[in-house]
Design a protein around this motif. Structure first.
Motif, mmCIF file in Angstrom:
data_model
loop_
_atom_site.group_PDB
_atom_site.id
_atom_site.type_symbol
_atom_site.label_atom_id
_atom_site.label_comp_id
_atom_site.label_asym_id
_atom_site.label_seq_id
_atom_site.Cartn_x
_atom_site.Cartn_y
_atom_site.Cartn_z
ATOM 1 N N ASP A 91 21.818 -4.222 -9.238
ATOM 2 C CA ASP A 91 20.677 -4.637 -8.417
ATOM 3 C C ASP A 91 19.571 -3.595 -8.580
ATOM 4 O O ASP A 91 19.595 -2.535 -7.953
ATOM 5 C CB ASP A 91 21.081 -4.735 -6.943
ATOM 6 N N HIS A 92 18.628 -3.902 -9.446
ATOM 7 C CA HIS A 92 17.526 -2.988 -9.731
ATOM 8 C C HIS A 92 16.335 -3.339 -8.820
ATOM 9 O O HIS A 92 16.467 -4.162 -7.917
ATOM 10 C CB HIS A 92 17.177 -3.078 -11.212
ATOM 11 N N ALA A 93 15.193 -2.737 -9.050
ATOM 12 C CA ALA A 93 14.067 -2.947 -8.130
ATOM 13 C C ALA A 93 12.743 -2.723 -8.825
ATOM 14 O O ALA A 93 12.675 -2.126 -9.904
ATOM 15 C CB ALA A 93 14.192 -2.021 -6.922
ATOM 16 N N MET A 94 11.691 -3.196 -8.187
ATOM 17 C CA MET A 94 10.328 -2.906 -8.629
ATOM 18 C C MET A 94 9.409 -2.955 -7.424
ATOM 19 O O MET A 94 9.753 -3.524 -6.384
ATOM 20 C CB MET A 94 9.849 -3.912 -9.686
ATOM 21 N N VAL A 95 8.240 -2.339 -7.563
ATOM 22 C CA VAL A 95 7.190 -2.435 -6.555
ATOM 23 C C VAL A 95 6.008 -3.126 -7.208
ATOM 24 O O VAL A 95 5.502 -2.670 -8.241
ATOM 25 C CB VAL A 95 6.771 -1.055 -6.019
ATOM 26 N N GLY A 96 5.595 -4.253 -6.622
ATOM 27 C CA GLY A 96 4.464 -5.008 -7.142
ATOM 28 C C GLY A 96 3.197 -4.735 -6.341
ATOM 29 O O GLY A 96 3.251 -4.321 -5.179
ATOM 30 N N TYR A 97 2.063 -4.990 -6.984
ATOM 31 C CA TYR A 97 0.757 -4.770 -6.368
ATOM 32 C C TYR A 97 -0.057 -6.055 -6.425
ATOM 33 O O TYR A 97 0.171 -6.912 -7.290
ATOM 34 C CB TYR A 97 0.006 -3.645 -7.092
ATOM 35 N N ILE A 98 -1.020 -6.160 -5.524
ATOM 36 C CA ILE A 98 -1.914 -7.320 -5.519
ATOM 37 C C ILE A 98 -2.907 -7.165 -6.666
ATOM 38 O O ILE A 98 -3.558 -6.121 -6.805
ATOM 39 C CB ILE A 98 -2.650 -7.429 -4.166
ATOM 40 N N LEU A 99 -3.037 -8.198 -7.490
ATOM 41 C CA LEU A 99 -3.884 -8.123 -8.686
ATOM 42 C C LEU A 99 -5.277 -7.606 -8.375
ATOM 43 O O LEU A 99 -5.802 -6.731 -9.074
ATOM 44 C CB LEU A 99 -3.966 -9.502 -9.359
ATOM 45 N N GLY A 100 -5.903 -8.152 -7.331
ATOM 46 C CA GLY A 100 -7.266 -7.743 -6.994
ATOM 47 C C GLY A 100 -7.398 -6.270 -6.651
ATOM 48 O O GLY A 100 -8.490 -5.704 -6.743
ATOM 49 N N ASN A 101 -6.276 -5.636 -6.273
ATOM 50 C CA ASN A 101 -6.288 -4.205 -5.950
ATOM 51 C C ASN A 101 -6.050 -3.332 -7.175
ATOM 52 O O ASN A 101 -6.000 -2.104 -7.053
ATOM 53 C CB ASN A 101 -5.205 -3.882 -4.909
ATOM 54 N N THR A 102 -5.878 -3.956 -8.331
ATOM 55 C CA THR A 102 -5.535 -3.176 -9.536
ATOM 56 C C THR A 102 -6.530 -3.394 -10.677
ATOM 57 O O THR A 102 -6.259 -2.981 -11.808
ATOM 58 C CB THR A 102 -4.129 -3.559 -10.046
ATOM 59 N N MET A 103 -7.666 -3.992 -10.385
ATOM 60 C CA MET A 103 -8.639 -4.275 -11.437
ATOM 61 C C MET A 103 -9.568 -3.081 -11.667
ATOM 62 O O MET A 103 -9.797 -2.267 -10.781
ATOM 63 C CB MET A 103 -9.470 -5.504 -11.064
ATOM 64 N N SER A 104 -10.098 -3.005 -12.883
ATOM 65 C CA SER A 104 -11.075 -1.979 -13.214
ATOM 66 C C SER A 104 -12.428 -2.642 -13.462
ATOM 67 O O SER A 104 -12.496 -3.707 -14.085
ATOM 68 C CB SER A 104 -10.646 -1.224 -14.479
ATOM 69 N N ARG A 105 -13.497 -2.012 -12.994
ATOM 70 C CA ARG A 105 -14.852 -2.501 -13.261
ATOM 71 C C ARG A 105 -15.369 -1.972 -14.595
ATOM 72 O O ARG A 105 -16.467 -2.337 -15.025
ATOM 73 C CB ARG A 105 -15.801 -2.069 -12.139
ATOM 74 N N SER A 106 -14.589 -1.124 -15.248
ATOM 75 C CA SER A 106 -15.034 -0.504 -16.498
ATOM 76 C C SER A 106 -14.638 -1.299 -17.730
ATOM 77 O O SER A 106 -15.137 -1.026 -18.825
ATOM 78 C CB SER A 106 -14.459 0.911 -16.600
ATOM 79 N N GLY A 107 -13.738 -2.271 -17.571
ATOM 80 C CA GLY A 107 -13.280 -3.049 -18.725
ATOM 81 C C GLY A 107 -12.015 -3.802 -18.403
ATOM 82 O O GLY A 107 -11.569 -3.850 -17.250
#
Length: 304
Positions: free
Chosen positions: A147-163
């Motif tokens: 039983d492994h695991a991961m932590v996910g993030y909301i896409l909109g919180n991970t975007m860059s305005r630089s590219g």
């Protein structure tokens, strides 16, 4: 048993234009990795292992490692082109400059791992909440746990305005990961819509509320068995491909697809920031300075 933090720090930094893993962003010239390691230490991790390229070893030691190692149990290993390759595969890939990818990097560190471990990128800021959640879970499992695991993030919180950025979009059910679909080019268009440009030219639109992988996984050492299977299949088909990469989210998804275990899905609502483009450095410095001002981090991170 305290878990280990495994840091993927062997990337080329082609979009950033330099060795971003050791670029100073703190008030005392600390790197982004200083803060990740500090957060992991405060969240119950017992050791950190960095995966680096041999050509940056001296600078890595001077700019980061020696300082961290004075305050925390730390070591580093090398991801080298020839690692895990047969003589024929080495010959087939002669002239390749790009590293083999994140699954290859993790496998290069296998001998340094003897406890459940978390994996992070070197150029992403994850926040202490994620380390707390993952550290607590990894401390509760043994080395043979599936039983492994991961932590996910909301896409909109991970975007860059630089590219554009690369993100693995997650399907989740019953608090478990179902699969991850890699999107290698996600960006804001002129209408501020989030778009993924597919290899065939098709465009996919996102709301920004999707869960995505930021390569923040937690595994028991049992996962190495499936990683080896994935790698052997990958290299058999791609030894002559100059840019193909063995990606960790794909290998993680194979654990599920091959019924070799599950991946529990935890999440973080913290806003990501990172060092993808040169323009990002000032943003990261500002965000770190703000967290220090708010008392989230001490002004001087390490005692010595």
């Amino acid at each position: 048993m305290k878990p280990t933090l495994l840091v993927l720090a062997a990337g080329m930094g082609s979009r950033y234009g330099g060795v971003k893993q050791i670029d100073g962003v703190g008030l005392h010239d600390e790197c982004l990795l200083d803060f990740a390691t500090y957060d992991a230490m405060k969240s119950g991790f017992g050791k950190v292992v960095f995966i680096i390229r041999k050509d940056i070893e001296q600078a890595f030691r001077e700019r980061l490692f020696d300082r961290v190692a004075r305050n925390f149990d730390a070591e580093y290993v090398f991801q080298q082109h020839e690692s895990l390759l047969t003589p024929q595969q080495l010959k087939d890939s002669e002239g390749r400059e790009k590293p083999w990818g994140t699954t290859h990097a993790v496998l290069c560190a296998e001998k340094a791992i003897n406890a459940p471990f978390a994996v992070i990128n070197s150029d992403d800021y994850y926040g202490r909440q994620a380390f707390d959640v993952l550290g607590k879970y990894l401390s509760s499992i043994d080395n043979d746990c599936t039983d492994h695991a991961m932590v996910g993030y909301i896409l909109g919180n991970t975007m860059s305005r630089s590219g554009s950025v690369s993100r693995g979009v997650c399907t989740v059910a019953d608090e478990k990961l179902v699969n991850i679909v890699e999107n290698l080019k996600i960006y804001y268009d002129e209408k501020d819509q989030i778009i993924s440009e597919m290899p065939d030219g098709e465009k996919k639109f996102f709301t920004g509320k999707e869960w995505v992988s930021m390569n923040l996984f937690g595994f028991s050492p049992k996962a190495f068995e499936e990683f080896h299977v994935y790698w052997e299949n990958f290299i058999a088909n791609n030894s002559k491909a100059p840019k193909a990469e063995a990606l960790l989210p794909v290998a993680a998804s194979d654990i599920i697809a091959h019924n070799k275990g599950i991946i529990k899905f935890f999440n973080s609502t913290e806003t990501w920031f990172g060092m993808t483009y040169p323009e990002d450095r000032q943003l990261v410095k500002d965000e770190i300075a703000k967290k220090i001002k708010d008392g989230y981090y001490p002004e001087k991170l390490w005692e010595k």
